[in-house]
Design a protein around this motif. Structure first.
Motif, PDB file in Angstrom:
ATOM      1  N   SER A 178      -8.141  -0.980   4.208  1.00  0.00           N
ATOM      2  CA  SER A 178      -8.837   0.227   4.678  1.00  0.00           C
ATOM      3  C   SER A 178      -9.771  -0.071   5.843  1.00  0.00           C
ATOM      4  O   SER A 178      -9.860   0.719   6.794  1.00  0.00           O
ATOM      5  CB  SER A 178      -9.610   0.881   3.531  1.00  0.00           C
ATOM      6  OG  SER A 178     -10.683   0.054   3.100  1.00  0.00           O
ATOM      7  N   VAL A 227       0.854  -1.175   0.000  1.00  0.00           N
ATOM      8  CA  VAL A 227       0.000   0.000   0.000  1.00  0.00           C
ATOM      9  C   VAL A 227       0.900   1.237   0.000  1.00  0.00           C
ATOM     10  O   VAL A 227       2.069   1.159   0.378  1.00  0.00           O
ATOM     11  CB  VAL A 227      -0.923  -0.009   1.253  1.00  0.00           C
ATOM     12  CG1 VAL A 227      -0.111   0.126   2.540  1.00  0.00           C
ATOM     13  CG2 VAL A 227      -2.000   1.056   1.170  1.00  0.00           C
ATOM     14  N   LEU A 272      -6.684  -3.147  -1.152  1.00  0.00           N
ATOM     15  CA  LEU A 272      -6.851  -1.844  -0.509  1.00  0.00           C
ATOM     16  C   LEU A 272      -8.160  -1.764   0.261  1.00  0.00           C
ATOM     17  O   LEU A 272      -8.240  -1.085   1.292  1.00  0.00           O
ATOM     18  CB  LEU A 272      -6.769  -0.732  -1.551  1.00  0.00           C
ATOM     19  CG  LEU A 272      -5.441  -0.668  -2.324  1.00  0.00           C
ATOM     20  CD1 LEU A 272      -5.432   0.512  -3.295  1.00  0.00           C
ATOM     21  CD2 LEU A 272      -4.256  -0.578  -1.366  1.00  0.00           C
ATOM     22  N   GLY A 273      -9.184  -2.463  -0.203  1.00  0.00           N
ATOM     23  CA  GLY A 273     -10.439  -2.483   0.522  1.00  0.00           C
ATOM     24  C   GLY A 273     -10.284  -3.138   1.885  1.00  0.00           C
ATOM     25  O   GLY A 273     -10.744  -2.620   2.903  1.00  0.00           O
ATOM     26  N   TYR A 311      -0.675   1.140   9.192  1.00  0.00           N
ATOM     27  CA  TYR A 311      -0.372  -0.192   8.647  1.00  0.00           C
ATOM     28  C   TYR A 311       0.897  -0.776   9.267  1.00  0.00           C
ATOM     29  O   TYR A 311       1.722  -1.393   8.584  1.00  0.00           O
ATOM     30  CB  TYR A 311      -0.245  -0.145   7.126  1.00  0.00           C
ATOM     31  CG  TYR A 311      -1.484   0.382   6.443  1.00  0.00           C
ATOM     32  CD1 TYR A 311      -2.705  -0.271   6.572  1.00  0.00           C
ATOM     33  CD2 TYR A 311      -1.439   1.555   5.681  1.00  0.00           C
ATOM     34  CE1 TYR A 311      -3.844   0.219   5.953  1.00  0.00           C
ATOM     35  CE2 TYR A 311      -2.575   2.051   5.057  1.00  0.00           C
ATOM     36  CZ  TYR A 311      -3.773   1.387   5.201  1.00  0.00           C
ATOM     37  OH  TYR A 311      -4.907   1.878   4.591  1.00  0.00           O
ATOM     38  N   PRO A 333       1.553   5.748   4.230  1.00  0.00           N
ATOM     39  CA  PRO A 333       0.602   6.801   4.599  1.00  0.00           C
ATOM     40  C   PRO A 333       1.224   8.166   4.861  1.00  0.00           C
ATOM     41  O   PRO A 333       0.511   9.169   4.871  1.00  0.00           O
ATOM     42  CB  PRO A 333      -0.062   6.246   5.866  1.00  0.00           C
ATOM     43  CG  PRO A 333       0.904   5.242   6.402  1.00  0.00           C
ATOM     44  CD  PRO A 333       1.577   4.649   5.206  1.00  0.00           C
ATOM     45  N   LEU A 389      -7.777  -0.464   9.102  1.00  0.00           N
ATOM     46  CA  LEU A 389      -6.874   0.627   9.487  1.00  0.00           C
ATOM     47  C   LEU A 389      -7.043   1.077  10.932  1.00  0.00           C
ATOM     48  O   LEU A 389      -6.054   1.390  11.613  1.00  0.00           O
ATOM     49  CB  LEU A 389      -7.055   1.818   8.538  1.00  0.00           C
ATOM     50  CG  LEU A 389      -6.078   2.978   8.709  1.00  0.00           C
ATOM     51  CD1 LEU A 389      -4.634   2.505   8.582  1.00  0.00           C
ATOM     52  CD2 LEU A 389      -6.366   4.069   7.676  1.00  0.00           C
TER      53      LEU A 389
END
Length: 353
Positions: free
Chosen positions: A187, A146, A183-184, A196, A149, A190
């Motif tokens: 998320s 990912v 990614l779903g 992460y 962030p 999170l």
């Protein structure tokens, strides 16, 4: 490195890390002998920062997937492979230095990229076929990728560089990413995995009802984003018709991936999407259609599945030795064979099926 050689790519990464961590001097682990000169470590170096927020962790940043010195590739838009890897690992109270296994893991990722040419992008996943830290009692046996962030992509004199963060995940979380999307799943996890951060001691987040429900809802409403899957046990044997005996054409699958292929059929075919399986010598494509049939080509086997046949096959694909026959596809058999999981030295450590 010659005195005339530029360090513009390296300097651009340093500048971005200074923006994030100010004057903190990272612990830096360089390679003694460059990879191009016969060294074993592809990365020129890995910097590690000690971070307190949102929870104490080590923040690893690689140097070497992108062009650190002079521009060499013909792609003006991308620097080298176009990314550097990062990794956030929960820090133990008594740790004064980052663990060596994490540094080795990043170098192993680099060996894979440098040898195969395959790159990592946000949304990818990788099955490690065992604990990501061999000496740890951990449920984390795979990796997801990912965007870091806190590190957006940067433009360097050698081109664009993205910071792609590795995240340790469990086997069932990997399957959820395959049947929905990476990614779903990340998320909805999170809140329980800030930034992460990888924690070797954690249990699967799918044990949390709200997360399990969100994943199930996502799969049902959106289907799976996994359109291609590699299976090293994938094989096809044409049927034989003789005067006294006959045998069906047989598609062989490994037990390890049989169940996930079944789930992917639900998330792809029932949503009108294709699913492609690649093997060492053959490609098998499943597509949605009004009538179940099989078309055999030289390099590709095409299965057209109606909803009923896709559902039947999905239910029968289980991780155990078996032979599956479908009423809508006479003359076709699907054989599930055992999968032998091996360690880095080639020793069988687990048998599935």
């Amino acid at each position: 490195m010659s005195e005339e050689e530029s360090t513009a790519g390296w300097d651009a990464i340093d500048e971005e890390m200074s923006r994030l961590y100010g004057d903190q001097e990272p612990m830096h682990y360089g390679s003694m002998l460059p990879f191009m000169l016969g060294g074993e470590d592809p990365l020129d170096g890995i910097s590690v920062y000690e971070v307190d927020e949102p929870t104490p962790h080590w923040h690893f940043v690689t140097y070497g997937f992108s062009e650190l010195y002079d521009k060499e590739s013909d792609d003006a838009e991308e620097s080298g492979y176009g990314f550097e890897l990062t990794f956030r690992l929960a820090c133990e109270e008594d740790e004064e230095e980052p663990p060596a296994w994490a540094l080795n893991l990043l170098q192993n990722m680099a060996r894979y990229v440098f040898k195969s040419g395959n790159i990592f992008r946000s949304g990818d996943y990788l099955d490690a076929n065992g604990p990501i830290c061999l000496d740890a009692d951990t449920q984390l046996t795979a990796l997801a990728f990912v965007e870091d962030p806190e590190l957006p992509a940067i433009d360097t004199p050698n081109g664009r560089v993205q910071f792609v963060q590795m995240v340790g995940i469990t086997r069932d979380e990997l399957e959820a990413m395959q049947t929905w999307n990476t990614l779903g799943v990340l998320s909805v996890c999170l809140n329980h995995m800030p930034h992460y951060i990888t924690d070797l001691g954690r249990a699967s987040h799918l044990g949390i009802p709200a997360i399990a429900e969100a994943v199930q809802k996502g799969m049902q409403e959106e289907g799976s984003n996994t359109g291609v899957l590699y299976n090293d046990q994938l094989a096809w044997e044409p049927g034989k018709k003789g005067l006294f005996s006959k045998s069906p054409s047989t598609l062989t699958l490994g037990a390890k991936q049989a169940e996930i292929i079944g789930k992917l059929l639900q998330g792809r075919i029932l949503k009108g999407k294709e699913l492609t399986l690649f093997g060492p010598e053959i490609r098998v494509v499943f597509e949605a259609g009004e009538k179940a049939e099989c078309e055999v080509g030289e390099e590709e086997i095409l299965f057209t599945l109606d909803d009923a046949t896709a559902g039947e096959l999905s239910r029968k694909l289980l991780p155990k030795e078996s032979v599956i026959e479908l009423s809508a596809l006479p003359g076709i058999a699907i054989q599930i064979v055992k999968t032998h999981i091996k360690d880095s030295e080639g020793n069988v450590v687990k048998v599935i099926g």
